[in-house]
Design a protein around this motif. Structure first.
Motif, PDB file in Angstrom:
ATOM      1  N   TRP A  51       0.859  -1.190   0.000  1.00  0.00           N
ATOM      2  CA  TRP A  51       0.000   0.000   0.000  1.00  0.00           C
ATOM      3  C   TRP A  51       0.892   1.236   0.000  1.00  0.00           C
ATOM      4  O   TRP A  51       1.885   1.293   0.743  1.00  0.00           O
ATOM      5  N   ARG A  94       0.765   5.782  -0.669  1.00  0.00           N
ATOM      6  CA  ARG A  94      -0.098   6.957  -0.717  1.00  0.00           C
ATOM      7  C   ARG A  94       0.658   8.109  -1.363  1.00  0.00           C
ATOM      8  O   ARG A  94       1.893   8.151  -1.350  1.00  0.00           O
ATOM      9  N   ARG A 109       4.986   9.736  -4.188  1.00  0.00           N
ATOM     10  CA  ARG A 109       4.310   8.551  -3.696  1.00  0.00           C
ATOM     11  C   ARG A 109       5.219   7.836  -2.702  1.00  0.00           C
ATOM     12  O   ARG A 109       6.397   7.604  -2.980  1.00  0.00           O
ATOM     13  N   TYR A 158      -4.649   6.787  -2.021  1.00  0.00           N
ATOM     14  CA  TYR A 158      -4.023   5.550  -1.572  1.00  0.00           C
ATOM     15  C   TYR A 158      -4.070   4.515  -2.693  1.00  0.00           C
ATOM     16  O   TYR A 158      -5.127   4.317  -3.320  1.00  0.00           O
TER      17      TYR A 158
END
Length: 132
Positions: free
Chosen positions: A36, A38, A45, A94
């Motif tokens: 994951w 964000r 990022r 996200y």
């Protein structure tokens, strides 16, 4: 066709919780490291967490340690990101991503923004907004 789809993004108040889900089609998640990430407006990022095919997880960002957890449901072919104690600075798009080589090893001296290049497949993102 290999595809990742994120869901669960929403507007939430500071201190609240949210659960994001990453769903795969066209391939089986448990053969990959699933991360994951964000990205906030105007920023790079950054990697948050990754779960490996063995179920182990890696945390790349100290700011989410103890607040965010990652989990895989192989039966559903999904990987979730549970977020608690949310802060306005968690506001971002996200993304989930799949790495065919597994979760990247956390390297001393690497920034959380240095891990994106390792991943092979990306979703389109889901927006999380945390109000103060």
């Amino acid at each position: 066709q290999l595809q990742l789809v994120e869901s669960g993004g929403a507007l939430v108040q500071s201190g609240g919780s949210l659960r994001l889900s990453c769903s795969a089609s066209g391939f089986t998640l448990d053969y990959y490291g699933i991360g994951w990430f964000r990205q906030a407006p105007g920023k790079e990022r950054e990697a948050l967490l990754c779960v490996s095919s063995s179920g182990g997880s890696t945390n790349y960002l100290d700011a989410v340690k103890g607040r965010f957890t990652i989990s895989a449901d192989n039966a559903k072919n999904t990987v979730d990101l549970q977020m608690t104690s949310l802060r306005p600075e968690d506001t971002a798009m996200y993304y989930c991503a799949a790495d065919a080589q597994g979760c990247p090893t956390k390297v001393d001296g690497y920034r959380p923004t240095d891990y994106s290049h390792s991943y092979d497949y990306w979703g389109q993102g889901t927006l999380v907004t945390v109000s103060s």
